[in-house]
Design a protein around this motif. Structure first.
Motif, PDB file in Angstrom:
ATOM      1  N   UNK A 188     -39.517  31.927 -15.233  1.00  9.72           N
ATOM      2  CA  UNK A 188     -38.744  30.762 -14.468  1.00  9.72           C
ATOM      3  C   UNK A 188     -37.798  31.703 -13.800  1.00  9.72           C
ATOM      4  N   UNK A 189     -37.732  31.733 -12.399  1.00 10.82           N
ATOM      5  CA  UNK A 189     -36.692  32.395 -11.807  1.00 10.82           C
ATOM      6  C   UNK A 189     -36.468  31.808 -10.266  1.00 10.82           C
ATOM      7  N   UNK A 190     -36.235  30.588 -10.180  1.00  7.33           N
ATOM      8  CA  UNK A 190     -36.203  29.924  -8.833  1.00  7.33           C
ATOM      9  C   UNK A 190     -35.182  30.409  -8.006  1.00  7.33           C
ATOM     10  N   UNK A 191     -33.985  30.911  -8.585  1.00  4.32           N
ATOM     11  CA  UNK A 191     -32.798  31.730  -7.705  1.00  4.32           C
ATOM     12  C   UNK A 191     -33.074  32.837  -6.987  1.00  4.32           C
ATOM     13  N   UNK A 192     -34.194  33.714  -7.581  1.00  4.54           N
ATOM     14  CA  UNK A 192     -34.663  34.900  -7.186  1.00  4.54           C
ATOM     15  C   UNK A 192     -35.689  34.765  -6.054  1.00  4.54           C
ATOM     16  N   UNK A 193     -35.332  34.780  -4.731  1.00  4.64           N
ATOM     17  CA  UNK A 193     -35.907  34.291  -3.297  1.00  4.64           C
ATOM     18  C   UNK A 193     -36.691  35.554  -3.196  1.00  4.64           C
ATOM     19  N   UNK A 194     -38.008  35.495  -2.652  1.00  3.75           N
ATOM     20  CA  UNK A 194     -38.752  36.454  -2.275  1.00  3.75           C
ATOM     21  C   UNK A 194     -40.306  36.697  -2.940  1.00  3.75           C
ATOM     22  N   UNK A 195     -40.995  37.279  -2.028  1.00  2.00           N
ATOM     23  CA  UNK A 195     -42.578  37.407  -2.470  1.00  2.00           C
ATOM     24  C   UNK A 195     -42.991  38.996  -2.467  1.00  2.00           C
ATOM     25  N   UNK A 196     -42.158  39.898  -2.116  1.00  2.00           N
ATOM     26  CA  UNK A 196     -42.394  41.326  -2.061  1.00  2.00           C
ATOM     27  C   UNK A 196     -43.035  41.995  -3.333  1.00  2.00           C
ATOM     28  N   UNK A 197     -43.680  42.862  -2.989  1.00  2.33           N
ATOM     29  CA  UNK A 197     -44.142  43.747  -4.158  1.00  2.33           C
ATOM     30  C   UNK A 197     -43.096  44.186  -4.980  1.00  2.33           C
ATOM     31  N   UNK A 198     -41.919  44.806  -4.450  1.00  7.11           N
ATOM     32  CA  UNK A 198     -40.952  44.913  -5.270  1.00  7.11           C
ATOM     33  C   UNK A 198     -40.121  44.190  -6.107  1.00  7.11           C
TER      34      UNK A 198
END
Length: 504
Positions: A188-198
């Motif tokens: 669960x990490x909704x506050x961490x926005x993004x989809x990148x490999x990094x």
């Protein structure tokens, strides 16, 4: 005139635009576009209606549809006319209108125009910058297109823009791959926005670290979201239902830091008029997050080492230790190993904290995440300040992706929040590039930053190349060694026009 009466035409248009606005999650977009082209041809009296959509940086259309024309006609439009009339509409971002392309000085020299005896044409760009065009050719009654026809086509093109964006996104090879999807199902990490490999890489590491009873050190440049990652690790740990207590070691004066961390007995220092509980005690059973841990004083480092080794700590002025049941997560943007070498940080404490380090990537490694982050920060700012929602121009997203963000997420979030306020002051419905990057210098003025200077250099370079080749986009693209579609995007982004006086 159209085959519909004015009343019937207005009714048909209202029905059509209502359908466009109500699309929602409808999947059958292509049949809808077939019907849309048929309707726009009918209400304008056009003999041929053609839709063409482009990917960014591509000289070839990814999607096209024709009405009132054969496959051979579509091939002709794509292969020849698109290099003239359609290309001009995309480059200028403006509707092209002519009663007769054959006698129009802008197009009469085009072989395709003369060969196919092209008369009346209306061609409107879709989106800003243009994703493609709606091209109408010839009227069934042999007359020119009217002002009403143009208004209807431009309204249609405006309504079509968001639909075109969704359609392009669904084409094979265009899917926006979410590299974090698999790990988000377990972490669960909704506050961490993004989809990148990094981002996916560090989330995967955090997933495996979260349930373990070990200390974690989060490193990475300032403003990358290290505190958000620490919170996510705590929320996914066995201590998730217990307190999460954070302290910024750099924000507290050194003289008060030990007291803030470990508490103080009454009279231990001048401000301790009564027993002062510390953050370690407040985090009992849960997680203690030490941000900017490199700023700990020598005395605080010694006590933190004892806490990690013996699970005991002494409040200031106390002679009896207190048992500590806390998990410590720390973070720093500094090179702790270098500080150890400089004798500014205890080596034994470094190894205690460095059990399993996680490195939070900066935006230079997460450029694919920037559009989603911009949208997130924009929506968040509008909600917090109770402002009306804003659309975000595609050129704004591209400019944000191209810009340098040395302050990473924190700098980007602040810039978007300020941009939202500027947009509201302008009564704008769209967050434009000028709102995010205000005060771009005019030629001869001092530039605010490297991004502005680089952008102005690129604008002038592209403009000079176009003028050198007499605005022949294909020749200019070959000269610049780039795709024709990319050059069209640059022309639109920089607001370049033929006979541009360079005052932009």
């Amino acid at each position: 005139m159209s085959g519909l009466s004015d009343r019937d035409s207005c009714t048909a248009e209202r029905d059509f635009y209502r359908r466009l606005l109500d699309l929602g999650s409808q999947l059958e977009l292509e049949p809808l576009l077939d019907q849309a082209l048929a309707l726009i041809a009918e209400v304008t009296g056009a003999a041929t209606a053609y839709l063409e959509l482009h990917e960014e940086d591509s000289s070839e259309p990814r999607f096209w549809r024709g009405h009132g024309c054969t496959a051979a006609d579509v091939a002709t439009i794509r292969g020849t006319i698109s290099r003239g009339i359609i290309g001009r509409a995309i480059a200028d971002g403006q509707t092209i209108e002519t009663p007769s392309a054959m006698s129009d000085p802008r197009f009469e020299d085009l072989t395709s125009v003369q060969l196919h005896v092209i008369g009346a044409v209306l061609c409107a760009p879709v989106g800003t910058p243009a994703l493609g065009v709606i091209y109408l050719q010839g009227r069934a009654d042999g007359e020119s297109f009217t002002l009403v026809d143009r208004e209807r086509l431009e309204l249609f093109a405006r309504q079509l823009a968001p639909i075109a964006d969704r359609l392009l996104a669904r084409l094979p090879g265009r899917e926006h791959v979410d590299h974090t999807l698999a790990v988000r199902r377990r972490f669960r990490c909704d506050e961490l926005v993004g989809r990148s490999e990094a981002l996916a890489r560090v989330l995967t590491e955090a997933l495996h670290v979260a349930p373990l009873a070990i200390s974690v050190l989060i490193t990475g440049p300032t403003g990358t979201g290290k505190s958000l990652l620490a919170r996510a690790i705590a929320d996914n740990s066995k201590r998730a239902q217990r307190p999460f207590v954070a302290i910024n070691c750099a924000a507290i004066p050194e003289a008060l830091l030990e007291s803030e961390l470990f508490g103080a007995e009454r009279g231990a220092h001048s401000t301790a008029n009564q027993r002062v509980p510390g953050k370690v005690g407040a985090a009992a059973g849960g997680t203690l997050f030490l941000d900017e841990v490199a700023e700990l004083s020598t005395g605080a480092q010694a006590k933190l080492l004892q806490l990690l080794q013996e699970r005991l700590y002494y409040p200031l002025g106390a002679s009896t230790p207190i048992a500590a049941d806390v998990r410590v997560i720390s973070a720093t943007h500094q090179d702790l190993k270098a500080r150890v070498a400089q004798r500014q940080f205890r080596e034994d404490l470094y190894y205690r904290l460095h059990v399993l380090p996680l490195e939070m990537p900066g935006l230079t490694e997460r450029r694919d995440d920037i559009p989603e982050l911009v949208a997130h920060f924009c929506a968040d700012a509008c909600m917090r300040h109770e402002l009306r929602p804003l659309r975000i121009a595609r050129r704004t997203l591209r400019a944000c992706q191209d810009a340098a963000w040395p302050g990473n997420l924190r700098e980007l979030a602040n810039a978007i929040e300020a941009a939202v306020v500027r947009a509201q002051i302008d009564s704008a419905e769209t967050l434009d590039e000028r709102h995010v990057f205000p005060g771009v210098a005019k030629p001869g003025e001092t530039f605010a930053n490297l991004h502005d200077a680089t952008r102005e250099f690129r604008r002038r370079y592209v403009k000079d190349a176009l003028e050198h080749h007499d605005w022949n986009v294909s020749e200019t693209a070959r000269h610049l060694d780039m795709a024709r579609g990319h050059l069209y995007s640059l022309i639109s982004d920089f607001g370049l026009r033929r006979q541009d006086d360079g005052s932009k």
